[in-house]
Scaffold this active site. Structure first.
Site, short mmCIF file in Angstrom:
data_model
loop_
_atom_site.label_atom_id
_atom_site.label_comp_id
_atom_site.label_asym_id
_atom_site.label_seq_id
_atom_site.Cartn_x
_atom_site.Cartn_y
_atom_site.Cartn_z
N SER A 234 -9.60 -5.48 3.99
CA SER A 234 -9.45 -4.62 2.84
C SER A 234 -10.57 -5.28 2.02
O SER A 234 -10.37 -6.55 1.62
CB SER A 234 -8.20 -4.83 2.29
OG SER A 234 -6.70 -4.30 3.30
N ARG B 45 0.70 16.02 13.22
CA ARG B 45 2.02 16.69 13.48
C ARG B 45 1.86 18.30 13.01
O ARG B 45 1.95 19.10 14.29
CB ARG B 45 3.18 16.19 12.55
CG ARG B 45 3.65 14.69 12.80
CD ARG B 45 4.55 14.57 12.05
NE ARG B 45 4.31 14.72 10.22
CZ ARG B 45 3.27 14.10 9.56
NH1 ARG B 45 3.09 12.65 10.21
NH2 ARG B 45 3.66 13.54 8.24
N LYS C 74 -4.53 -2.01 10.37
CA LYS C 74 -4.69 -2.12 8.73
C LYS C 74 -4.90 -3.36 8.07
O LYS C 74 -5.96 -3.61 7.23
CB LYS C 74 -3.85 -1.70 7.88
CG LYS C 74 -3.37 -0.29 8.51
CD LYS C 74 -4.36 0.61 7.44
CE LYS C 74 -3.29 2.36 7.31
NZ LYS C 74 -3.77 2.81 7.12
N HIS D 1 -4.11 13.93 0.67
CA HIS D 1 -4.07 13.40 2.23
C HIS D 1 -3.39 13.24 2.76
O HIS D 1 -2.99 13.98 4.66
CB HIS D 1 -4.71 11.53 1.36
CG HIS D 1 -4.15 10.33 2.21
ND1 HIS D 1 -5.13 10.71 3.08
CD2 HIS D 1 -3.34 10.07 2.76
CE1 HIS D 1 -5.11 9.51 4.32
NE2 HIS D 1 -4.22 8.83 3.72
N GLU E 118 -10.51 3.75 3.61
CA GLU E 118 -9.79 4.45 3.17
C GLU E 118 -10.09 4.51 1.57
O GLU E 118 -10.00 3.46 1.05
CB GLU E 118 -8.21 4.14 2.51
CG GLU E 118 -7.65 4.48 4.81
CD GLU E 118 -6.33 4.26 4.57
OE1 GLU E 118 -5.68 3.61 4.20
OE2 GLU E 118 -6.12 4.91 5.41
N ASP F 102 0.65 -1.03 -0.21
CA ASP F 102 -0.37 -0.42 0.15
C ASP F 102 0.92 1.04 -0.10
O ASP F 102 1.90 1.27 1.27
CB ASP F 102 -0.90 -0.08 1.18
CG ASP F 102 -2.21 0.97 0.83
OD1 ASP F 102 -2.30 1.03 0.42
OD2 ASP F 102 -2.20 1.42 2.16
N GLU G 169 -9.14 4.30 -2.48
CA GLU G 169 -8.15 3.61 -2.81
C GLU G 169 -9.28 3.10 -4.18
O GLU G 169 -9.54 2.59 -4.62
CB GLU G 169 -7.12 3.10 -2.22
CG GLU G 169 -7.00 3.33 -0.60
CD GLU G 169 -5.65 2.24 -0.40
OE1 GLU G 169 -4.96 2.29 -0.97
OE2 GLU G 169 -5.16 3.02 1.13
MN MN Z 1 -4.14 3.24 2.60
#
Ligand code: MN
Length: 423
Positions: free
Chosen positions: A265, A150, A261, A141, A207, A134, A209
């Site tokens: 998926s 941050r 994660k 993003h 997410e 990935d 993608e």
């Molecule tokens: Mn991802």
């Protein structure tokens, strides 16, 4: 122009103008029915063309492909025939489905054997995935996440514009659209607590993608260049890289994503070939500072693919929560592949390389709830009156995508999955 892409082509199979699968698309997938074993199919309109029977009946005789390639639970062996052959199959199917070709059009008996409605079949995992990578290649993003977690003035880390950042994911839990899963559990550290706690994730996210499927293997030590990367990419799918944000925040330093994660998926079942997408190539970002020579490329390598994310509550109406576009990617697939293999890392047919969350420049085009609700501070209004900061139990998340030009719509179908309560 590739013949099968000609916008003027029409099929004798009825295709709704809004269909994802006109004769110019012809994506490949694996399907089965209650009475038949898994086999390769090609989508046309709301029907699927059975390549195993088509070949058995002699319609693909010119290609001389053993039928075991088509009566297969994965596309890997088919892809391994090479682009010359898979492109020839696409051209032959385009020809057979062409409104002007009588071969199959006027053979009702054969039609009844080779065509059935997609709604009557079960779509399967399209490929046997050996490895899954990935990336993190959308500048909007990465900027959003860097700003939130941050420092808004240094949102991008120093390496970001010099290399396509990525990590090795887990192939075992990639599931085909329509596969439900349970909300994952894990360690999180609440802000007001000194010690971590264990329980179901409270911040389950999607997410948005796309993924590309490797179409040609390499040996260890070999590197793919940006110029020849196209030979190694078979096609693309939609991809939902489900993420548990609270787990991620606690676990990701210093080695990156892990249990946040790898629980699930979701991949869409139809692989749209790079040939079908070729007319939709478009220019990408100007990469500044200049990249190292091995990452330089020429030509239009981004692709104009519109992408939607929908949340559907249990028995409820769909609410569109994001409308993005693959063209917003900073790093191209060709660069990702060149970078992935520059150290001699080998790749295999069926490997999946995902884009990373695809966000555009405006809030309507952000590709995750983390960004859309800005860490939960701006909840999304749903059509049923409820609100979402992240994904609730029994919500279904649906991703759809299509490229459209000159009256031709090259669609991807759906990548959808429902979140069941924690086991
Ligand atoms: Mn991802």
């Amino acid at each position: 122009m590739i013949k099968a892409n000609d916008p003027s082509l029409t099929s004798w199979v009825e295709v709704d103008p809004k269909s994802d699968f006109p004769i110019q698309n012809l994506p490949f997938g694996i399907f089965k029915t209650q009475s038949s074993s898994p086999r390769i199919g090609v989508a046309i309109g709301d029907q699927v063309l059975d390549l195993a029977i088509l070949n058995k009946l002699g319609f693909l005789d010119n290609l001389k492909i053993d039928n075991s390639v088509f009566t297969n639970q994965y596309l890997n062996d088919f892809i391994a025939l090479g682009k010359q052959t898979t492109m020839a199959v696409r051209e032959r199917i385009s020809n057979l489905l062409n409104a002007n070709n009588a071969e199959l059009r006027d053979n009702k008996e054969a039609q009844a054997k080779v065509l059935q409605y997609i709604s009557n079949v079960q779509m399967q995992m399209p490929v046997r995935i050996g490895d899954y990578t990935d990336f993190y290649s959308s500048i909007d993003h990465a900027t959003n996440v860097g700003t939130m977690f941050r420092d808004p003035t240094n949102a991008l880390l120093p390496n970001w514009k010099h290399l396509p950042v990525g990590y090795h994911g887990r192939a075992s839990s990639i599931v085909v659209s329509g596969t439900d899963f349970h909300r994952p559990k894990g360690q999180t550290k609440p802000a007001d607590s000194e010690l971590p706690v264990f329980g179901p994730t409270k911040l389950l996210d999607f997410e948005l993608e796309t993924a590309f499927i490797i179409g040609k293997s390499t040996n260890m030590g070999e590197s793919v260049t940006t110029a020849n990367a196209g030979d190694y990419i078979f096609g693309m799918t939609l991809f939902n890289d489900w993420s548990a944000r609270d787990v991620q925040t606690w676990e990701y330093v210093p080695l990156g994503p892990f249990l946040a994660k790898n629980f699930a998926s979701t991949i869409s079942p139809w692989i749209v070939t790079m040939e079908a997408l070729e007319p939709f190539r478009t220019a990408g970002y100007t990469q500044e500072p200049k990249v190292l020579p091995y990452l330089e490329y020429s030509g239009d390598k981004n692709i104009d693919i519109q992408l939607d994310v929908i949340i559907q509550p249990e028995n409820g109406e769909e609410t569109l929560v994001s409308h993005s576009n693959y063209k917003f990617m900073y790093w191209t697939m060709e660069q990702q592949l060149a970078h992935h293999t520059v150290n001699g890392c080998n790749i295999n047919i069926g490997d999946v390389m995902a884009s990373g969350t695809i966000s555009g420049p405006t809030p309507e085009s952000f590709g995750s709830m983390l960004e859309i609700t800005w860490r939960g501070t701006k909840p999304v209004k749903m059509k049923d009156g409820s609100e979402r900061k992240f994904i609730n139990d029994n919500d279904t998340v649906i991703m759809r995508g299509y490229a459209e030009k000159d009256g031709v719509r090259i669609g991807f179908g759906e990548a959808k999955g429902k979140v069941l309560p924690t086991l």
